[in-house]
Enzyme design. Structure first.
Site, PDB file in Angstrom:
ATOM      1  N   TYR A  99      -1.997  -1.716  10.980  1.00  0.00           N
ATOM      2  CA  TYR A  99      -2.082  -1.849   9.511  1.00  0.00           C
ATOM      3  C   TYR A  99      -0.748  -1.439   8.894  1.00  0.00           C
ATOM      4  O   TYR A  99      -0.159  -2.178   8.106  1.00  0.00           O
ATOM      5  CB  TYR A  99      -3.225  -1.002   8.959  1.00  0.00           C
ATOM      6  CG  TYR A  99      -3.386  -1.124   7.446  1.00  0.00           C
ATOM      7  CD1 TYR A  99      -3.841  -2.311   6.865  1.00  0.00           C
ATOM      8  CD2 TYR A  99      -3.065  -0.068   6.594  1.00  0.00           C
ATOM      9  CE1 TYR A  99      -3.975  -2.431   5.482  1.00  0.00           C
ATOM     10  CE2 TYR A  99      -3.211  -0.176   5.216  1.00  0.00           C
ATOM     11  CZ  TYR A  99      -3.668  -1.365   4.667  1.00  0.00           C
ATOM     12  OH  TYR A  99      -3.797  -1.492   3.292  1.00  0.00           O
ATOM     13  N   SER A 157       0.862  -1.183   0.000  1.00  0.00           N
ATOM     14  CA  SER A 157       0.000   0.000   0.000  1.00  0.00           C
ATOM     15  C   SER A 157       0.895   1.229   0.000  1.00  0.00           C
ATOM     16  O   SER A 157       2.071   1.137   0.351  1.00  0.00           O
ATOM     17  CB  SER A 157      -0.823   0.003   1.289  1.00  0.00           C
ATOM     18  OG  SER A 157      -1.506   1.217   1.465  1.00  0.00           O
TER      19      SER A 157
HETATM   20  N1  LIG Z   1      -8.754  -0.407  -0.936  1.00  0.00           N
HETATM   21  C1  LIG Z   1      -7.694   0.342  -0.709  1.00  0.00           C
HETATM   22  O1  LIG Z   1      -7.798   1.589  -0.607  1.00  0.00           O
HETATM   23  C2  LIG Z   1      -6.325  -0.282  -0.622  1.00  0.00           C
HETATM   24  C3  LIG Z   1      -5.216   0.568  -0.731  1.00  0.00           C
HETATM   25  C4  LIG Z   1      -3.939   0.025  -0.645  1.00  0.00           C
HETATM   26  C5  LIG Z   1      -3.787  -1.325  -0.448  1.00  0.00           C
HETATM   27  N2  LIG Z   1      -4.879  -2.134  -0.338  1.00  0.00           N
HETATM   28  C6  LIG Z   1      -4.642  -3.574  -0.121  1.00  0.00           C
HETATM   29  O2  LIG Z   1      -5.198  -4.287  -1.208  1.00  0.00           O
HETATM   30  C7  LIG Z   1      -5.550  -5.605  -0.783  1.00  0.00           C
HETATM   31  C8  LIG Z   1      -6.951  -5.931  -1.297  1.00  0.00           C
HETATM   32  O3  LIG Z   1      -7.874  -5.041  -0.723  1.00  0.00           O
HETATM   33  P1  LIG Z   1      -9.204  -4.548  -1.455  1.00  0.00           P
HETATM   34  O4  LIG Z   1      -9.128  -3.063  -1.532  1.00  0.00           O
HETATM   35  O5  LIG Z   1      -9.465  -5.322  -2.691  1.00  0.00           O
HETATM   36  O6  LIG Z   1     -10.280  -4.884  -0.296  1.00  0.00           O
HETATM   37  P2  LIG Z   1     -11.498  -5.945  -0.246  1.00  0.00           P
HETATM   38  O7  LIG Z   1     -12.450  -5.673  -1.355  1.00  0.00           O
HETATM   39  O8  LIG Z   1     -11.996  -5.862   1.169  1.00  0.00           O
HETATM   40  O9  LIG Z   1     -10.795  -7.349  -0.517  1.00  0.00           O
HETATM   41  C9  LIG Z   1     -10.013  -7.991   0.456  1.00  0.00           C
HETATM   42  C10 LIG Z   1      -9.976  -9.467   0.145  1.00  0.00           C
HETATM   43  O10 LIG Z   1      -9.141 -10.125   1.111  1.00  0.00           O
HETATM   44  C11 LIG Z   1      -9.851 -11.268   1.535  1.00  0.00           C
HETATM   45  N3  LIG Z   1      -9.385 -11.816   2.812  1.00  0.00           N
HETATM   46  C12 LIG Z   1      -9.419 -11.259   4.043  1.00  0.00           C
HETATM   47  N4  LIG Z   1      -8.918 -12.126   4.931  1.00  0.00           N
HETATM   48  C13 LIG Z   1      -8.573 -13.249   4.258  1.00  0.00           C
HETATM   49  C14 LIG Z   1      -8.019 -14.516   4.615  1.00  0.00           C
HETATM   50  N5  LIG Z   1      -7.714 -14.824   5.877  1.00  0.00           N
HETATM   51  N6  LIG Z   1      -7.781 -15.441   3.633  1.00  0.00           N
HETATM   52  C15 LIG Z   1      -8.089 -15.166   2.352  1.00  0.00           C
HETATM   53  N7  LIG Z   1      -8.662 -14.002   1.953  1.00  0.00           N
HETATM   54  C16 LIG Z   1      -8.883 -13.065   2.903  1.00  0.00           C
HETATM   55  C17 LIG Z   1     -11.306 -10.844   1.563  1.00  0.00           C
HETATM   56  O11 LIG Z   1     -12.157 -11.986   1.624  1.00  0.00           O
HETATM   57  P3  LIG Z   1     -13.644 -11.969   2.270  1.00  0.00           P
HETATM   58  O12 LIG Z   1     -14.563 -11.545   1.155  1.00  0.00           O
HETATM   59  O13 LIG Z   1     -13.849 -13.378   2.701  1.00  0.00           O
HETATM   60  O14 LIG Z   1     -13.614 -10.984   3.413  1.00  0.00           O
HETATM   61  C18 LIG Z   1     -11.365 -10.114   0.219  1.00  0.00           C
HETATM   62  O15 LIG Z   1     -11.462 -11.035  -0.834  1.00  0.00           O
HETATM   63  C19 LIG Z   1      -5.389  -5.617   0.722  1.00  0.00           C
HETATM   64  O16 LIG Z   1      -4.166  -6.250   1.054  1.00  0.00           O
HETATM   65  C20 LIG Z   1      -5.342  -4.138   1.096  1.00  0.00           C
HETATM   66  O17 LIG Z   1      -4.602  -3.907   2.271  1.00  0.00           O
HETATM   67  C21 LIG Z   1      -6.151  -1.638  -0.441  1.00  0.00           C
END
Ligand SMILES: NC(=O)c1ccc[n+]([C@@H]2O[C@H](COP(=O)([O-])OP(=O)(O)OC[C@H]3O[C@@H](n4cnc5c(N)ncnc54)[C@H](OP(=O)(O)O)[C@@H]3O)[C@@H](O)[C@H]2O)c1
Length: 281
Positions: free
Chosen positions: A155, A142
């Protein structure tokens, strides 16, 4: 079919993981879109898209918190396809709250998914990638793996830790043809925002940090409103994994690019003032 490049994406039920699985499959990767619960509601969008577009995409159960689940998924994939070209460590969530009010269990759970989950998956794919003499591992950290904002310390800790680990292992793995790629997005429009966990004792309105917490939540709302589409991150991942010589780091989004650039050029004190202004502290 056996010669087709094979990709594995963790956390594919929504957001960046879902888009990345589709993007890789559309480019011809045999894609294992993995998720911790392969229930109808979570897997249906990917299964339907794969069917409609005739994609080689398979939904597979993988909970990054669980040794057995990771080992079973990776062993099955190796048995089926005999190779793994790309692993995208995407599964993750954010824990908010003041450190004083966050329990050790909450902090450990944050690291279990965001840090140890990625380590577990890497350890599982490295033997086959090393034997092949080729492979790419993408760790989604991130902008928050390079700079830190208030009330999100576990985080940031988990993402900084994954950055440090990735920077170190790139040296030991390059001899075996394995590349490490860090993806550092700014705000992305996904379920991330509604999935933010708030430390239990931080939610009390009598908390000494309550006012501070409200200001941060307001700032988060603004970040979410200006968030980019997950497909921008997926496109960067595709570019990186299809490059012969990928960079170690890819910053994605205008917010992340500007913030990380600013951080490089000013002192800790000046950057601290910027953060305090942005978050109204
Ligand atoms: N959105 C942002 O602004 C942002 C910015 C920078 C970095 N990121 C990073 O990008 C990544 C993806 O996030 P996103 O934005 O796509 O959010 P998201 O839509 O909430 O997706 C997160 C995914 O991780 C899964 N997950 C959580 N715990 C897990 C586990 N124990 N085993 C397997 N899967 C698991 C969730 O599954 P469930 O559906 O089962 O909960 C979901 O599929 C994360 O690492 C986040 O920190 C996000």
């Amino acid at each position: 079919m056996q010669g087709r490049r094979v990709a594995i994406v963790t956390g594919s039920s929504s957001g960046i993981g879902l888009e990345t699985s589709l993007t890789l499959a559309r480019k011809g990767f045999y894609t294992y879109a993995t998720m911790r619960k392969v229930e109808e509601e979570k897997s249906r969008p990917l299964i339907d898209a794969a069917k409609n577009e005739n994609l080689t995409l398979q939904v597979t159960e993988l909970d990054v918190n669980n040794d057995e689940s990771v080992a079973n998924a990776i062993d099955t994939i190796v048995d089926e396809r005999m190779r793994i070209d790309v692993l995208v460590n995407n599964a993750g969530y954010a824990l908010g709250g003041a450190l004083e009010e966050t329990s050790m269990d909450e902090i450990k759970a944050q690291f279990e998914t965001n840090f140890f989950g990625a380590v577990r998956a890497m350890q599982a794919v490295l033997p086959i990638m090393r034997k092949q003499g080729t492979g790419k591992i993408v760790n989604i950290t991130s902008m928050g793996g390079r700079i830190a904002i208030p009330l999100s310390s576990p985080y940031h800790g988990s993402k900084f830790a994954l950055e440090g680990l990735s920077e170190s292992i790139q040296y030991e793995l390059e001899h075996f043809g394995i590349k490490i790629i860090l993806i550092e997005p700014g705000a992305v429009g996904s379920n991330f925002w509604k999935n933010i966990k708030i430390a239990k004792s931080s939610s009390d309105s009598n908390s000494p940090y309550a006012q501070f917490g409200n200001q941060i939540m307001k700032a988060f709302k603004e970040m979410e409103q200006n968030a980019m589409n997950p497909s921008e991150v997926a496109k960067t991942i595709l570019d990186a994994v299809t490059s012969d010589n990928p960079q170690l780091r890819y910053v994605v989004g205008e917010d992340a690019t500007k913030t990380i650039e600013a951080r490089k050029n000013i002192s800790d004190e000046e950057f601290g003032d910027l953060i305090e202004n942005q978050f109204g502290i």
